[in-house]
Design a protein around this motif. Structure first.
Motif, PDB file in Angstrom:
ATOM      1  N   SER A 246      10.562  -4.511   7.025  1.00  0.00           N
ATOM      2  CA  SER A 246       8.784  -4.280   7.484  1.00  0.00           C
ATOM      3  C   SER A 246       9.790  -3.067   8.565  1.00  0.00           C
ATOM      4  CB  SER A 246       8.822  -4.899   8.089  1.00  0.00           C
ATOM      5  OG  SER A 246       9.102  -6.157   9.393  1.00  0.00           O
ATOM      6  N   GLY A 247       8.295  -1.933   8.129  1.00  0.00           N
ATOM      7  CA  GLY A 247       8.816  -0.951   9.485  1.00  0.00           C
ATOM      8  C   GLY A 247      10.186   0.039   8.823  1.00  0.00           C
ATOM      9  N   SER A 248      11.609   0.187   8.076  1.00  0.00           N
ATOM     10  CA  SER A 248      12.251   0.482   8.119  1.00  0.00           C
ATOM     11  C   SER A 248      12.250   2.112   7.254  1.00  0.00           C
ATOM     12  CB  SER A 248      12.945  -0.130   7.199  1.00  0.00           C
ATOM     13  OG  SER A 248      13.314  -0.741   5.522  1.00  0.00           O
ATOM     14  N   THR A 249      12.768   2.596   7.288  1.00  0.00           N
ATOM     15  CA  THR A 249      12.269   4.453   6.731  1.00  0.00           C
ATOM     16  C   THR A 249      12.233   3.934   5.316  1.00  0.00           C
ATOM     17  OG1 THR A 249      13.033   5.270   8.979  1.00  0.00           O
ATOM     18  CG2 THR A 249      12.719   6.561   7.433  1.00  0.00           C
ATOM     19  N   SER A 250      13.528   3.483   4.891  1.00  0.00           N
ATOM     20  CA  SER A 250      13.376   4.030   3.467  1.00  0.00           C
ATOM     21  C   SER A 250      12.454   3.226   2.545  1.00  0.00           C
ATOM     22  CB  SER A 250      15.052   2.748   3.292  1.00  0.00           C
ATOM     23  OG  SER A 250      16.164   3.593   3.396  1.00  0.00           O
ATOM     24  N   PHE A 251      11.897   1.690   3.308  1.00  0.00           N
ATOM     25  CA  PHE A 251      11.210   0.925   2.968  1.00  0.00           C
ATOM     26  C   PHE A 251       9.642   1.622   2.680  1.00  0.00           C
ATOM     27  CE2 PHE A 251       7.154  -1.977   3.823  1.00  0.00           C
ATOM     28  CZ  PHE A 251       7.835  -2.882   2.132  1.00  0.00           C
ATOM     29  N   GLU A 252       9.292   2.281   4.000  1.00  0.00           N
ATOM     30  CA  GLU A 252       7.960   2.635   3.824  1.00  0.00           C
ATOM     31  C   GLU A 252       8.013   4.323   3.478  1.00  0.00           C
ATOM     32  OE1 GLU A 252       5.296   2.524   6.446  1.00  0.00           O
ATOM     33  OE2 GLU A 252       6.177   0.439   6.097  1.00  0.00           O
ATOM     34  N   MET A 253       9.284   4.874   2.968  1.00  0.00           N
ATOM     35  CA  MET A 253       8.776   6.088   2.083  1.00  0.00           C
ATOM     36  C   MET A 253       8.659   5.249   0.753  1.00  0.00           C
ATOM     37  SD  MET A 253      12.201   8.704   1.613  1.00  0.00           S
ATOM     38  CE  MET A 253      12.787   8.614   0.049  1.00  0.00           C
ATOM     39  N   ILE A 254       9.101   4.066   0.090  1.00  0.00           N
ATOM     40  CA  ILE A 254       9.136   3.742  -1.206  1.00  0.00           C
ATOM     41  C   ILE A 254       7.935   3.588  -1.068  1.00  0.00           C
ATOM     42  CG2 ILE A 254       9.884   1.567  -2.646  1.00  0.00           C
ATOM     43  CD1 ILE A 254      12.502   1.687  -1.329  1.00  0.00           C
ATOM     44  N   ARG A 255       7.129   2.787   0.003  1.00  0.00           N
ATOM     45  CA  ARG A 255       5.682   2.041  -0.410  1.00  0.00           C
ATOM     46  C   ARG A 255       4.758   3.000   0.119  1.00  0.00           C
ATOM     47  NH1 ARG A 255       2.019   0.592   4.143  1.00  0.00           N
ATOM     48  NH2 ARG A 255       2.829   1.868   5.383  1.00  0.00           N
ATOM     49  N   HIS A 256       4.452   4.332   0.939  1.00  0.00           N
ATOM     50  CA  HIS A 256       3.773   5.123   0.427  1.00  0.00           C
ATOM     51  C   HIS A 256       3.420   6.077  -0.884  1.00  0.00           C
ATOM     52  CE1 HIS A 256       2.046   4.876   4.434  1.00  0.00           C
ATOM     53  NE2 HIS A 256       3.046   4.885   5.643  1.00  0.00           N
ATOM     54  N   LEU A 257       4.680   6.259  -1.139  1.00  0.00           N
ATOM     55  CA  LEU A 257       4.750   7.038  -2.485  1.00  0.00           C
ATOM     56  C   LEU A 257       4.721   5.782  -3.738  1.00  0.00           C
ATOM     57  CD1 LEU A 257       9.400   8.559  -1.966  1.00  0.00           C
ATOM     58  CD2 LEU A 257       6.808   9.627  -2.566  1.00  0.00           C
ATOM     59  N   THR A 258       4.810   5.130  -3.890  1.00  0.00           N
ATOM     60  CA  THR A 258       4.531   4.194  -5.187  1.00  0.00           C
ATOM     61  C   THR A 258       3.176   3.757  -4.883  1.00  0.00           C
ATOM     62  OG1 THR A 258       6.503   2.890  -4.800  1.00  0.00           O
ATOM     63  CG2 THR A 258       4.691   1.887  -5.933  1.00  0.00           C
ATOM     64  N   ASP A 259       2.144   3.440  -3.514  1.00  0.00           N
ATOM     65  CA  ASP A 259       0.736   3.374  -3.355  1.00  0.00           C
ATOM     66  C   ASP A 259       0.843   4.877  -3.145  1.00  0.00           C
ATOM     67  OD1 ASP A 259       1.404   0.645  -1.991  1.00  0.00           O
ATOM     68  OD2 ASP A 259       0.659   1.432  -0.198  1.00  0.00           O
ATOM     69  N   VAL A 260       0.764   6.035  -3.032  1.00  0.00           N
ATOM     70  CA  VAL A 260      -0.031   6.886  -3.043  1.00  0.00           C
ATOM     71  C   VAL A 260       0.171   7.254  -4.846  1.00  0.00           C
ATOM     72  CG1 VAL A 260      -0.511   9.353  -2.668  1.00  0.00           C
ATOM     73  CG2 VAL A 260      -0.062   7.451  -0.497  1.00  0.00           C
ATOM     74  N   LEU A 261       1.036   7.933  -5.270  1.00  0.00           N
ATOM     75  CA  LEU A 261       0.481   8.446  -6.827  1.00  0.00           C
ATOM     76  C   LEU A 261       0.961   7.007  -7.635  1.00  0.00           C
ATOM     77  CD1 LEU A 261       3.603  10.418  -5.425  1.00  0.00           C
ATOM     78  CD2 LEU A 261       0.914  11.187  -5.895  1.00  0.00           C
ATOM     79  N   PRO A 262       0.358   7.065  -8.901  1.00  0.00           N
ATOM     80  CA  PRO A 262       0.603   6.020  -9.577  1.00  0.00           C
ATOM     81  C   PRO A 262       1.056   7.077 -10.911  1.00  0.00           C
ATOM     82  CG  PRO A 262      -1.571   6.861  -9.919  1.00  0.00           C
ATOM     83  CD  PRO A 262      -1.123   7.777  -8.385  1.00  0.00           C
ATOM     84  N   VAL A 263       1.361   8.341 -11.058  1.00  0.00           N
ATOM     85  CA  VAL A 263       1.873   8.986 -11.692  1.00  0.00           C
ATOM     86  C   VAL A 263       3.056   9.850 -10.723  1.00  0.00           C
ATOM     87  CG1 VAL A 263       2.146  10.769 -13.333  1.00  0.00           C
ATOM     88  CG2 VAL A 263       0.666   8.757 -13.499  1.00  0.00           C
ATOM     89  N   MET A 264       3.976  10.453 -10.985  1.00  0.00           N
ATOM     90  CA  MET A 264       4.526  11.067 -10.213  1.00  0.00           C
ATOM     91  C   MET A 264       5.495  11.910 -10.858  1.00  0.00           C
ATOM     92  SD  MET A 264       6.842   8.609  -7.364  1.00  0.00           S
ATOM     93  CE  MET A 264       5.728   7.315  -7.732  1.00  0.00           C
ATOM     94  N   THR A 265       5.885  12.783 -10.535  1.00  0.00           N
ATOM     95  CA  THR A 265       6.970  13.602 -10.938  1.00  0.00           C
ATOM     96  C   THR A 265       8.303  13.471  -9.758  1.00  0.00           C
ATOM     97  OG1 THR A 265       6.112  15.453  -9.531  1.00  0.00           O
ATOM     98  CG2 THR A 265       5.531  15.369 -11.770  1.00  0.00           C
ATOM     99  N   ALA A 266       9.505  13.195 -10.295  1.00  0.00           N
ATOM    100  CA  ALA A 266      10.650  12.964  -9.500  1.00  0.00           C
ATOM    101  C   ALA A 266      11.669  13.462  -9.593  1.00  0.00           C
ATOM    102  CB  ALA A 266      11.009  11.454  -9.413  1.00  0.00           C
ATOM    103  N   PRO A 267      12.787  14.163  -8.747  1.00  0.00           N
ATOM    104  CA  PRO A 267      14.151  14.592  -9.122  1.00  0.00           C
ATOM    105  C   PRO A 267      15.014  13.235 -10.025  1.00  0.00           C
ATOM    106  CG  PRO A 267      14.179  13.099  -7.650  1.00  0.00           C
ATOM    107  CD  PRO A 267      13.166  13.279  -7.588  1.00  0.00           C
TER     108      PRO A 267
END
Length: 591
Positions: A246-267
């Motif tokens: 909870s609160g780690s940078t890596s976890f928060e990045m995964i959480r927000h990317l997944t929460d916000v984008l049902p479909v995403m383009t990624a590298p």
């Protein structure tokens, strides 16, 4: 001599005593009274060699708890066992093990310190700004040294009488010649540890592949590890990859990317292999590293039980959070820089932190071997799986129990100097916006609104205007408005609060926030409340302060002055109204 009871006694400074032949509670109480902040605890687990002890020999003796638990203790033992413990324990030499923790205000350091204290260590922390520790729960239990790792003399002073040194400082999110800075910091620590007789250095570095070009941040962290290994002090360099908690940078990045984008383009790197590790397992290894044999001085990789791709991690998070798996379209042309811009816009992670995280994901990030098991045995219950770590992190967030967070990391380029006292404003151009409102509500009810401001609760005036200003800040590389807050109702010094940071809090009366958004100057917001002398209500005061930088700063303030008239007046009015609603509801529900 009959059966004996061992009772650990110590004070908040780590001092302790060893007394034999006590006849019972009365004599024990007399000894306890002589030790400041004494705590007594009875337990049925083996003796921690780092703990000083008192011995009572009366069969009728009944150990009692007094005050807060500081040190572990022993259950009843035979006289023969007692003699063995006396000969072999540090208590026999009146010694308590001492740890120095650098980076104690960071994500890992802030979690490690209380666990070391609970394990019986005397903990000293070296921090640049002691005020940041003002409201942490363990502040009264540690020795605080204020200083910078760039100051060799200060580092040497902090290493005196230290057994184990934890190096938990790194430059992620910094610009400029940070590599040179890190080399200087590590060299100062290595020299001081050697000269002061430190017996063990523990460093948490970054997991990375061998024989490939590394990003400058990973390269710098690897170099720090080599400097510490070359110090002449036994050093264990633990290299971890993606840390999930909870609160780690890596976890928060995964959480927000997944929460916000049902479909995403990624590298394409979302298909690279990663070996994430739960934050509680990282802490387990860090604590255990303090007790490895002195002959061990080496690098050791640590990771969880699974190897996943980044896309798998996002989708497993989605399932654990009750969402459908996300569709991820890989684009081979999305460079790390462009990807970091995308993360900066879509998530609360500022660009300064997104860049090094994404750069570290350009290659597979897995353990090269499992020799850590030869040095430190895995936890008895086993390492946590990725899904379990996500489940625990989400649970902590739901309960509002986030111990430390990336949000409270210093952001490079953001203002960090405290507000000068009023006399020092002489000669400076200062703009103020001051609002006051009297209320029949109690100061406590208004304060509950003040301390709960920001995050999901918002700012009580024109939310679209706040959101638009946050979006502009994100576009120019600032922190934006979506960092939120670590706890839904409580703040402490150093906490991030959307684009603000808590600079001072006098709970129940005064809150000062320092702006970290991109502005041509320095800005603060103060919210305070006091009871009236007549005792028939309170006075709410709100003060916005701006130190402009050059002509741009003056034009900036003048351009937003009309909007401030609307925002700040509405903010003061609605905060007071919210406090009055709380007061009215509490009176209505009273019998």
């Amino acid at each position: 001599m009959g059966a004996a009871a061992l009772v650990g006694v110590g004070d908040s400074a780590g001092r302790g005593v060893f007394v034999a032949g006590l006849s019972g509670d009365a004599e024990l109480a007399a000894v306890c009274a002589a030790v400041t902040d004494t705590t007594v605890e009875h337990a049925d687990r083996p003796h921690d060699r780092a703990t000083t002890i008192i011995v009572a020999s009366d069969d009728a003796f009944s150990p009692r708890r007094s005050g807060a638990l500081l040190l572990p203790t022993i259950a009843k033992v035979t006289p023969e066992r007692l003699a063995f413990l006396w000969r072999t324990s540090y208590a026999g030499n009146m010694t308590v093990r001492r740890a120095l923790v650098t980076g104690a205000t960071g994500y890992i350091g802030g979690r490690l310190v209380p666990r070391l204290l609970d394990a019986g260590w005397h903990v000293r922390v070296l921090v640049r700004n002691a005020e940041k520790l003002r409201n942490v729960p363990w502040v009264t239990r540690v020795e605080i040294v204020e200083g910078d790792l760039l100051d060799a003399d200060r580092v040497s002073a902090s290493c005196v009488d230290v057994d184990v040194l934890y190096y938990l400082v790194h430059s992620m999110g910094k610009h400029g010649d940070f590599e040179k800075t890190e080399v200087t910091c590590a060299s100062n620590v290595a020299r001081a540890a050697r000269e002061c007789g430190v017996t063990r250095i523990v460093y948490l570095g970054g997991l990375h592949p061998d024989h490939v070009p590394l990003s400058k941040h990973l390269r710098s962290r690897a170099e720090v590890g080599q400097i510490l290994l070359g110090s002449g002090v036994p050093t264990l360099v633990l290299q971890a990859g993606v840390i999930i908690g909870s609160g780690s940078t890596s976890f928060e990045m995964i959480r927000h990317l997944t929460d916000v984008l049902p479909v995403m383009t990624a590298p394409k790197w979302v298909g690279n292999k990663i070996q994430p590790i739960a934050v509680r397992d990282v802490l387990y290894y860090l604590i255990a590293a303090a007790s490895v044999p002195a002959a061990i001085s080496r690098v050791a990789d640590i990771g969880g039980p699974e190897v996943l791709t980044y896309s798998q991690m996002m989708n497993e998070y989605a399932v654990e959070a009750g969402m459908k798996p996300r569709k991820i379209l890989r684009l081979p042309v999305l460079t790390p820089y462009l990807a970091s811009q995308w993360v900066n816009l879509v998530t609360p992670i500022p660009r300064a932190l997104a860049v090094p995280i994404i750069a570290s994901l350009q290659h597979d990030c897995v353990m090269s071997d499992t020799t850590i098991n030869d040095v430190i045995a895995p936890p008895a219950e086993g390492l946590l799986s990725y899904r379990t770590a996500v489940h625990l992190a989400l649970g902590k967030m739901k309960e509002g129990d986030i111990e430390t967070s990336w949000q409270n990391s210093s952001v490079d380029g953001a203002p960090s100097d405290p507000l000068p006292s009023d006399p020092e404003w002489a000669g400076h151009r200062v703009y103020l916006d001051v609002r006051t409102r009297a209320s029949a509500a109690s100061a406590a009810d208004i304060w509950s609104v003040i301390e709960g401001i920001g995050g999901d609760n918002g700012w009580y005036s024109l939310p679209m205007a706040w959101a638009a200003r946050g979006a502009v800040d994100k576009m120019v590389g600032g922190v934006g408005l979506r960092r939120g807050r670590a706890h839904p109702s409580h703040l402490r010094v150093g906490d991030a609060l959307d684009w603000w940071r808590v600079e001072r809090i006098d709970r129940g009366a005064f809150l000062r926030l320092r702006a970290e958004m991109k502005v041509p100057g320095l800005a603060w917001l103060e919210l305070s409340v006091t009871d009236t002398l007549q005792g028939d209500g309170c006075l709410y005061t709100q003060r916005a302060i701006f130190f402009p930088r050059g002509l741009a700063g003056r034009l900036y303030w003048l351009s937003i002055l009309p909007l401030h008239g609307i925002i700040f007046s509405g903010m003061a009015r609605r905060i007071v109204a919210a406090g009055e609603d709380i007061s009215h509801n509490s009176h209505s529900s009273s019998p």
